[in-house]
Design an enzyme around this catalytic site. Sequence first.
Site, short mmCIF file in Angstrom:
data_model
loop_
_atom_site.label_atom_id
_atom_site.label_comp_id
_atom_site.label_asym_id
_atom_site.label_seq_id
_atom_site.Cartn_x
_atom_site.Cartn_y
_atom_site.Cartn_z
N ARG A 288 4.31 -13.30 8.31
CA ARG A 288 4.93 -12.09 7.76
C ARG A 288 6.07 -11.65 8.67
O ARG A 288 6.25 -12.18 9.76
CB ARG A 288 3.87 -10.99 7.65
CG ARG A 288 3.28 -10.58 8.97
CD ARG A 288 2.08 -9.66 8.82
NE ARG A 288 2.47 -8.31 8.41
CZ ARG A 288 1.74 -7.22 8.67
NH1 ARG A 288 0.59 -7.32 9.32
NH2 ARG A 288 2.13 -6.04 8.27
N HIS B 238 -7.30 2.22 11.22
CA HIS B 238 -8.25 1.83 10.19
C HIS B 238 -8.76 3.01 9.37
O HIS B 238 -8.77 2.95 8.15
CB HIS B 238 -9.38 0.93 10.67
CG HIS B 238 -9.92 0.21 9.48
ND1 HIS B 238 -9.31 -0.90 8.95
CD2 HIS B 238 -10.91 0.53 8.63
CE1 HIS B 238 -9.92 -1.24 7.83
NE2 HIS B 238 -10.89 -0.41 7.61
N GLU C 177 -7.04 5.43 8.77
CA GLU C 177 -5.86 5.73 7.96
C GLU C 177 -5.88 5.00 6.62
O GLU C 177 -5.53 5.57 5.60
CB GLU C 177 -4.59 5.38 8.75
CG GLU C 177 -3.29 5.43 7.96
CD GLU C 177 -2.89 6.82 7.51
OE1 GLU C 177 -3.37 7.80 8.13
OE2 GLU C 177 -2.10 6.94 6.55
N LYS D 275 -19.35 1.43 -5.08
CA LYS D 275 -18.42 2.26 -5.86
C LYS D 275 -17.92 1.51 -7.08
O LYS D 275 -17.91 2.04 -8.19
CB LYS D 275 -17.24 2.67 -4.98
CG LYS D 275 -17.63 3.67 -3.92
CD LYS D 275 -16.42 4.30 -3.29
CE LYS D 275 -16.62 5.75 -3.00
NZ LYS D 275 -16.50 6.68 -4.05
N HIS E 31 -8.24 -5.82 13.29
CA HIS E 31 -6.79 -6.08 13.19
C HIS E 31 -6.29 -6.88 14.39
O HIS E 31 -5.12 -7.18 14.47
CB HIS E 31 -6.03 -4.75 13.13
CG HIS E 31 -6.35 -3.93 11.92
ND1 HIS E 31 -5.68 -4.06 10.73
CD2 HIS E 31 -7.31 -3.00 11.70
CE1 HIS E 31 -6.19 -3.22 9.85
NE2 HIS E 31 -7.19 -2.57 10.41
N HIS F 78 10.22 0.85 5.69
CA HIS F 78 9.56 0.80 4.37
C HIS F 78 8.09 1.21 4.51
O HIS F 78 7.60 2.05 3.76
CB HIS F 78 9.67 -0.61 3.79
CG HIS F 78 8.68 -0.91 2.69
ND1 HIS F 78 8.82 -0.41 1.41
CD2 HIS F 78 7.53 -1.63 2.67
CE1 HIS F 78 7.79 -0.82 0.67
NE2 HIS F 78 6.99 -1.55 1.41
#
Lengths: 379, 517
Positions: free
Chosen positions: B442, B245, B247, B323, B295, B69
Amino acid sequence: MSISSLHSLKGVFQRLGLILAATFVPGIAAAEYALNFQRPVTEIAGDLLELHNLITLIVTVIMIIVFCVMFYSILMHRKSRGHQAATFHDNSTLEVIWTVVPFLILVAMAIPSTATLLKMDDTSGSEMTVKITGYQWKWKYDYLDQDVSFFSSLSTPQDQINNKADKGENYLLEVDNPIVLPVGKKIRFLVTANDVIHAWWVPQLGVKKDAIPGYVNEIWTKIDEPGTYRGQCAELCGKDHGFMPIVVQAVSEDEFNKWASVQKDKMVAAQAGAGKTWTKSDLVARGEKVYGQSCAACHGPSGAGVPGVFPAMTGSKIATGPVADHLNIVMNGKAGTAMTAYKGQLNDVDLAAVITFERNGLGNNTGDVVQPSQVKALR
Amino acid sequence: MSAHDSHPTGLSRWLFTTNHKDIGTLYLWFSFTMFLVGGAMAMIIRAELWQPGLQLVEPHFFNQMTTVHALVMVFGAVMPAFTGLANWQLPLMIGAPDMALPRLNNWSFWLLPFAATLLVLSLFMPGGGPAAGWTLYPPLTVQGGMGMDFTILAVHILGMSSILGSINIIATILNMRAPGMTLMKMPLFVWTWLITAFLLLASIPVLAGAVTMLLTDRHFGTHFFDAAGGGDPVMFQHIFWFFGHPEVYILVLPAFGVFSQIIPTFARKPLFGYTSMVFATATIAFLSFIVWAHHMYTVGMPMAGELFFMYSTMLIAVPTGVKIFNWMATMWRGSMTFETPMLYAIAGVFLFAVGGVTGLMLSITPADFQYHDTYFVVAHFHYTIFAGSVLALMGAAYYWIPKWTGHMYNETLGKTHFWLTMIGFNLTFFPQHFLGLAGMPRRIPDYALQFTEFNQWSSVGAFILGAAQLLWLYILIKTVKGGEKATDKVWEGAEGLEWTVPSPAPYHTFSTPPQVR
Ligand SMILES: [Cu+2]
């Protein structure tokens, strides 16, 4: 932040949750909704909850402000109300403000965070050490000072998982042998793994550390009150990652010492019989138990395996071929697969028993008997 | 028109096309297909998690679903969708006749279906597909069957496609701008893509290196990541996240570009703080290369590392905040209308901000020890990737589809799709914050009883979210086939070169470059 404001904040979250629950899903509003960390039982876990509540509060306030400004603008500055568009498109003062103010908020958040982090890192002055080793899919605890060691694996019956029996209160969060720890003592954990990466996590202790093969990570805890605290493996470690819980039993020092000496006696008893010659039926009976604890997760309770992933035991070339090959793979594992070396995990009797069982049960019938002495000779 | 303009029809048109609009369309339909494939896997995940116990799938298959997924959504849906938008829009927005390297463009696209096929085929290999999570951490990834090798090859091909696509985008933006279109006059979508393309060039080869080392560890006896052979499993995580990261910003910077196009149009007011937007984007891109180990707080880094990555990660909140404040200031005192693209842009900005602040929470190292690898993280990155990237993509589709097809979409249906998506998305992912805080890890196929209620909310939300996307498919097909005729300018407040060409945009546009004042 004081303890009372912590509780009131928690109360607000809980009420908010109940209102949301009542609005969206009538009927389940009475159910228990946990909206925040589990109740801390160590100083560190308490610090983490405070830190978490503080940063949650800050970001919630920021988001409420952002939402209000956007919503006001959406409401008032719409064409359908006849609002004329202004033409401004730059303002250096504003840009400086919304760069500097967030930066200052970050600094304010970084200070308590750094303090907590330094505190968590300080393993000095620990009074005892437990080595924790992750295996697919169970934990091993070695009490280095008490000379006690054992495996701890899920004790929830398979029938509950497969919905054939009612689920118990601690479904998936119960083990055969909990890790027993004394309260009020600074305990150092050495965390490592045997096969793949796992993570040892008990939320109420505020402890989470990766268990990595080839690494020994250090972390500590000091539990304030006796009780049973449950956690789970937190790093994906393969098929049964969701089925390797952790149960900590915190007891008084006296109880802990008594427990430790009982454990030692048990270990001696388990070694007993390593020298004698066993009958086939005794080995098979004992081997069936060992198989259920150590092998069934992959090779299946009936020996069917999982096609393409884990080889079947029934009719396998190893389990029906030469005994030497069978001994070798069970004791030394197979590199690059989930098959780990069991010589460090099981004693001579258990190894002999499980191999004898695999060769004479699960649909196999070689008639071979492997004695503990044969295992010992290969160590 | 010369003979050069005649083009084949039917299948060979799509196979051999070098036209940026055709290739853009191919990218967009490909990514939509992958969005549905990845979405179907999410439905399986949420159906299994509807209640405690194993009902639908085995744990090993569940792990394949979460892994594939993620890979499908990241590499198959979101990234190609933005490349599709870039193909359609960049030449139109900078006044170029096409992309700079049209044949390369064709190849960049046609690599994708092969990669996607490999990835999906892996599920049917003996032992099944990859089941170690999209992060592919060894030693677990060394264990899998040949499905893992299919995945590695697929990642290589997807990466190659991305690198070629980025080279093309950089070449187009730097060389093909119409006279007068200086860098600081480029629309923000062009800017964000230019910066994203550099991120891709710098990070994808790192991923390729990491998976190649995995491959040789699996088959050729190397021990890069095997502690027993002198290697280091944590090194893989450092390498992976050095790619990983940047990414996440590759997935979200073009979305920022989309928001910056849509909001001024419907606020009928120029973008606030254009220059600061450009610098904020560049700052985020730079910071994305020095935060990777956030991470990995729990792997046992030295204190100096934990502190450095905490501080650098917290810093990202500053340009991101700039932003968001700029978009709010753009809306402020505008003359707003709320057509479907605007709804998506506003919701995207606000919900992305929710993902942003949970990201800030996750950056706090000690607190992360409780959040890490729980559903809190799952909620966080869906608020950034779905609310940031996917909502932007939906908004962009509604915003530009009149230009692409010459037809207006049905506004009522568009708004229905929007509200169903909102309800479905928030119902799916908001409760997951609480699940994570309460201690649910998770990537587990089954859970303890106290997590039941919120998981049920989440599953109901997911089914609504999934069904809403079938409505989107219907809206898209309906709009392609017909609908009210769109004007050239389409939106009252629209500014930019793309709105000066007819709707639908002719096969060739800007053969003579426009003059930008
Ligand atoms: Cu594990």
